[in-house]
Design a protein around this motif. Structure first.
Motif, PDB file in Angstrom:
ATOM      1  N   ASP A  37       0.142   4.938 -25.009  1.00 23.07           N
ATOM      2  CA  ASP A  37       0.387   6.010 -24.047  1.00 23.07           C
ATOM      3  C   ASP A  37      -0.719   6.091 -22.995  1.00 23.07           C
ATOM      4  O   ASP A  37      -0.575   6.779 -21.991  1.00 23.07           O
ATOM      5  N   ARG A  38      -1.823   5.344 -23.179  1.00 23.78           N
ATOM      6  CA  ARG A  38      -2.932   5.366 -22.221  1.00 23.78           C
ATOM      7  C   ARG A  38      -2.839   4.241 -21.204  1.00 23.78           C
ATOM      8  O   ARG A  38      -3.543   4.254 -20.198  1.00 23.78           O
ATOM      9  N   GLY A  39      -2.014   3.218 -21.498  1.00 24.01           N
ATOM     10  CA  GLY A  39      -1.909   2.087 -20.596  1.00 24.01           C
ATOM     11  C   GLY A  39      -1.448   0.848 -21.343  1.00 24.01           C
ATOM     12  O   GLY A  39      -1.022   0.927 -22.499  1.00 24.01           O
ATOM     13  N   THR A  40      -1.554  -0.292 -20.677  1.00 24.49           N
ATOM     14  CA  THR A  40      -1.191  -1.567 -21.293  1.00 24.49           C
ATOM     15  C   THR A  40      -2.394  -2.490 -21.245  1.00 24.49           C
ATOM     16  O   THR A  40      -3.014  -2.647 -20.190  1.00 24.49           O
ATOM     17  N   GLY A  41      -2.712  -3.075 -22.382  1.00 28.85           N
ATOM     18  CA  GLY A  41      -3.850  -3.979 -22.476  1.00 28.85           C
ATOM     19  C   GLY A  41      -3.396  -5.389 -22.780  1.00 28.85           C
ATOM     20  O   GLY A  41      -2.337  -5.606 -23.372  1.00 28.85           O
ATOM     21  N   ILE A  42      -4.212  -6.324 -22.367  1.00 27.44           N
ATOM     22  CA  ILE A  42      -3.875  -7.733 -22.534  1.00 27.44           C
ATOM     23  C   ILE A  42      -5.066  -8.458 -23.146  1.00 27.44           C
ATOM     24  O   ILE A  42      -6.218  -8.030 -22.992  1.00 27.44           O
ATOM     25  N   ALA A  43      -4.803  -9.520 -23.862  1.00 29.97           N
ATOM     26  CA  ALA A  43      -5.877 -10.330 -24.434  1.00 29.97           C
ATOM     27  C   ALA A  43      -5.391 -11.766 -24.571  1.00 29.97           C
ATOM     28  O   ALA A  43      -4.214 -12.016 -24.828  1.00 29.97           O
ATOM     29  N   MET A  44      -6.330 -12.678 -24.378  1.00 29.93           N
ATOM     30  CA  MET A  44      -6.019 -14.086 -24.590  1.00 29.93           C
ATOM     31  C   MET A  44      -6.042 -14.383 -26.083  1.00 29.93           C
ATOM     32  O   MET A  44      -6.887 -13.860 -26.810  1.00 29.93           O
ATOM     33  N   LEU A  45      -5.100 -15.193 -26.524  1.00 31.12           N
ATOM     34  CA  LEU A  45      -5.147 -15.689 -27.894  1.00 31.12           C
ATOM     35  C   LEU A  45      -6.094 -16.871 -27.929  1.00 31.12           C
ATOM     36  O   LEU A  45      -5.925 -17.845 -27.186  1.00 31.12           O
ATOM     37  N   TYR A  46      -7.120 -16.780 -28.761  1.00 31.31           N
ATOM     38  CA  TYR A  46      -8.165 -17.809 -28.782  1.00 31.31           C
ATOM     39  C   TYR A  46      -7.598 -19.170 -29.167  1.00 31.31           C
ATOM     40  O   TYR A  46      -7.978 -20.188 -28.622  1.00 31.31           O
ATOM     41  N   ALA A  47      -6.684 -19.194 -30.110  1.00 30.05           N
ATOM     42  CA  ALA A  47      -6.060 -20.451 -30.530  1.00 30.05           C
ATOM     43  C   ALA A  47      -4.549 -20.253 -30.537  1.00 30.05           C
ATOM     44  O   ALA A  47      -4.058 -19.158 -30.814  1.00 30.05           O
ATOM     45  N   LYS A  48      -3.806 -21.305 -30.226  1.00 26.26           N
ATOM     46  CA  LYS A  48      -2.353 -21.201 -30.259  1.00 26.26           C
ATOM     47  C   LYS A  48      -1.878 -20.773 -31.645  1.00 26.26           C
ATOM     48  O   LYS A  48      -2.399 -21.235 -32.656  1.00 26.26           O
ATOM     49  N   SER A  49      -0.898 -19.894 -31.665  1.00 27.98           N
ATOM     50  CA  SER A  49      -0.468 -19.329 -32.935  1.00 27.98           C
ATOM     51  C   SER A  49       0.323 -20.329 -33.777  1.00 27.98           C
ATOM     52  O   SER A  49       0.339 -20.239 -35.011  1.00 27.98           O
ATOM     53  N   ASN A  50       1.011 -21.276 -33.108  1.00 26.54           N
ATOM     54  CA  ASN A  50       1.858 -22.249 -33.811  1.00 26.54           C
ATOM     55  C   ASN A  50       2.913 -21.564 -34.673  1.00 26.54           C
ATOM     56  O   ASN A  50       3.307 -22.075 -35.722  1.00 26.54           O
ATOM     57  N   ARG A  51       3.342 -20.380 -34.222  1.00 28.30           N
ATOM     58  CA  ARG A  51       4.412 -19.666 -34.905  1.00 28.30           C
ATOM     59  C   ARG A  51       5.696 -19.803 -34.094  1.00 28.30           C
ATOM     60  O   ARG A  51       5.654 -19.900 -32.869  1.00 28.30           O
ATOM     61  N   SER A  52       6.825 -19.766 -34.763  1.00 28.47           N
ATOM     62  CA  SER A  52       8.108 -19.832 -34.067  1.00 28.47           C
ATOM     63  C   SER A  52       8.358 -18.522 -33.334  1.00 28.47           C
ATOM     64  O   SER A  52       7.744 -17.486 -33.630  1.00 28.47           O
ATOM     65  N   ARG A  53       9.301 -18.544 -32.374  1.00 31.90           N
ATOM     66  CA  ARG A  53       9.644 -17.322 -31.661  1.00 31.90           C
ATOM     67  C   ARG A  53      10.175 -16.268 -32.616  1.00 31.90           C
ATOM     68  O   ARG A  53       9.878 -15.072 -32.466  1.00 31.90           O
ATOM     69  N   LYS A  54      10.918 -16.687 -33.604  1.00 36.28           N
ATOM     70  CA  LYS A  54      11.432 -15.736 -34.602  1.00 36.28           C
ATOM     71  C   LYS A  54      10.279 -15.083 -35.360  1.00 36.28           C
ATOM     72  O   LYS A  54      10.292 -13.861 -35.598  1.00 36.28           O
ATOM     73  N   GLN A  55       9.290 -15.868 -35.739  1.00 38.86           N
ATOM     74  CA  GLN A  55       8.138 -15.306 -36.449  1.00 38.86           C
ATOM     75  C   GLN A  55       7.382 -14.327 -35.557  1.00 38.86           C
ATOM     76  O   GLN A  55       6.962 -13.251 -36.007  1.00 38.86           O
ATOM     77  N   LEU A  56       7.226 -14.688 -34.277  1.00 40.43           N
ATOM     78  CA  LEU A  56       6.520 -13.795 -33.358  1.00 40.43           C
ATOM     79  C   LEU A  56       7.315 -12.514 -33.116  1.00 40.43           C
ATOM     80  O   LEU A  56       6.735 -11.422 -33.012  1.00 40.43           O
ATOM     81  N   ASP A  57       8.644 -12.630 -33.042  1.00 37.47           N
ATOM     82  CA  ASP A  57       9.478 -11.433 -32.887  1.00 37.47           C
ATOM     83  C   ASP A  57       9.303 -10.504 -34.095  1.00 37.47           C
ATOM     84  O   ASP A  57       9.228  -9.267 -33.937  1.00 37.47           O
ATOM     85  N   ASP A  58       9.225 -11.072 -35.272  1.00 36.49           N
ATOM     86  CA  ASP A  58       9.035 -10.264 -36.487  1.00 36.49           C
ATOM     87  C   ASP A  58       7.672  -9.584 -36.472  1.00 36.49           C
ATOM     88  O   ASP A  58       7.541  -8.411 -36.882  1.00 36.49           O
ATOM     89  N   ILE A  59       6.649 -10.297 -35.997  1.00 37.45           N
ATOM     90  CA  ILE A  59       5.313  -9.698 -35.929  1.00 37.45           C
ATOM     91  C   ILE A  59       5.300  -8.576 -34.890  1.00 37.45           C
ATOM     92  O   ILE A  59       4.715  -7.508 -35.123  1.00 37.45           O
ATOM     93  N   GLU A  60       5.961  -8.804 -33.742  1.00 38.33           N
ATOM     94  CA  GLU A  60       6.064  -7.740 -32.738  1.00 38.33           C
ATOM     95  C   GLU A  60       6.670  -6.484 -33.348  1.00 38.33           C
ATOM     96  O   GLU A  60       6.188  -5.365 -33.124  1.00 38.33           O
ATOM     97  N   GLN A  61       7.747  -6.657 -34.095  1.00 35.12           N
ATOM     98  CA  GLN A  61       8.420  -5.512 -34.697  1.00 35.12           C
ATOM     99  C   GLN A  61       7.506  -4.786 -35.673  1.00 35.12           C
ATOM    100  O   GLN A  61       7.470  -3.546 -35.708  1.00 35.12           O
TER     101      GLN A  61
END
Length: 250
Positions: A37-61
């Motif tokens: 509610d204060r804003g949107t923040g961004i960060a670089m991922l230091y190393a590629k996650s090597n996760r599938s889009r489905k896995q990343l969608d699950d983590i987002e959820q």
């Protein structure tokens, strides 16, 4: 052991929480963003996650169901992937402290009299070229094997002589930035730049430069398509914070 500076940043972010809910998040293979509610923040991922889009969608959820307090705390975890998500949450809370345009670091070394010794953490090609064009002495500290650069462990010997030091905010993602702090001369003008940079009071010794996201949807869509921080510039504006010394002088 996690350095105290990172604990201080987490504490400061926790004090900024009002509504303890994650509004939204986007996670890609190279970048992560968190909306609070204060804003949107961004960060670089230091190393590629090597996760599938489905896995990343699950983590987002799963992230959307967390409290901000819990998510911010992941910045202190050993896993660099989750630490980067925590950093993005921190930046969403602290971005409102940015109150100036991006710091004009070029004025610190784009002159010929007197010449300066510029210390650069990370090989920023445009800055390197500018410094060389103006005949400045340059010390670049790099993890990669790039000719005429120093390794991070050389900072203790080489960096104290630098008149200007520029550090990359992405060093907050891999939590390596604290190694350089004791090596910076008290007389040096010092900058931390990049969208991963927290606008934290406890970094008041530095000029801080970050980016404010202007349009969440295209940024979130691009991140999910594995965009880098640099490719998101069209939907962001650079912002900053002057050093504590300058704030006091004002």
């Amino acid at each position: 052991m996690v350095a105290q500076i990172y604990k201080n940043i987490v504490t400061e972010a926790l004090h900024s929480i009002v509504n303890n809910e994650v509004v939204d998040c986007a996670i890609g293979d190279r970048t992560v963003a968190v909306e609070s509610d204060r804003g949107t923040g961004i960060a670089m991922l230091y190393a590629k996650s090597n996760r599938s889009r489905k896995q990343l969608d699950d983590i987002e959820q799963s992230v959307r169901t967390m409290t901000l307090e819990s998510l911010v705390g992941t910045y202190l975890e050993d896993d660099p992937f989750y630490a980067s998500i925590g950093l993005a949450a921190i930046n969403s809370l602290l971005i409102e402290k940015s109150d100036t345009p991006a710091p004009d670091y070029q004025n610190a070394f784009l002159h010929d009299n007197p010449p300066v010794h510029l210390g650069l953490v990370g090989y920023f090609a445009p800055v390197v070229h500018l410094a060389k064009k103006h005949g400045q002495k340059l010390s670049v500290f790099e993890l990669r094997d790039i000719p005429d650069t120093f390794r991070p462990e050389d900072a203790e010997k080489e960096m104290p002589s630098c008149d200007v030091v520029i550090l990359t905010g992405s060093a907050f993602s891999n939590r390596s930035i604290h190694h350089y702090f004791p090596c910076i001369s008290a007389r040096a003008e010092a900058y931390i730049l990049g969208p991963s940079t927290p606008m934290a009071d406890c970094l008041g010794r530095f000029f801080l430069g970050s980016s404010r996201i202007l349009r969440n949807k295209p940024v979130f869509d691009a991140i999910r398509n594995n965009a880098s921080c640099g490719s998101l510039r069209q939907w962001m504006e650079k912002t900053g914070r002057v050093s504590q010394k300058q704030r006091i002088q004002k």
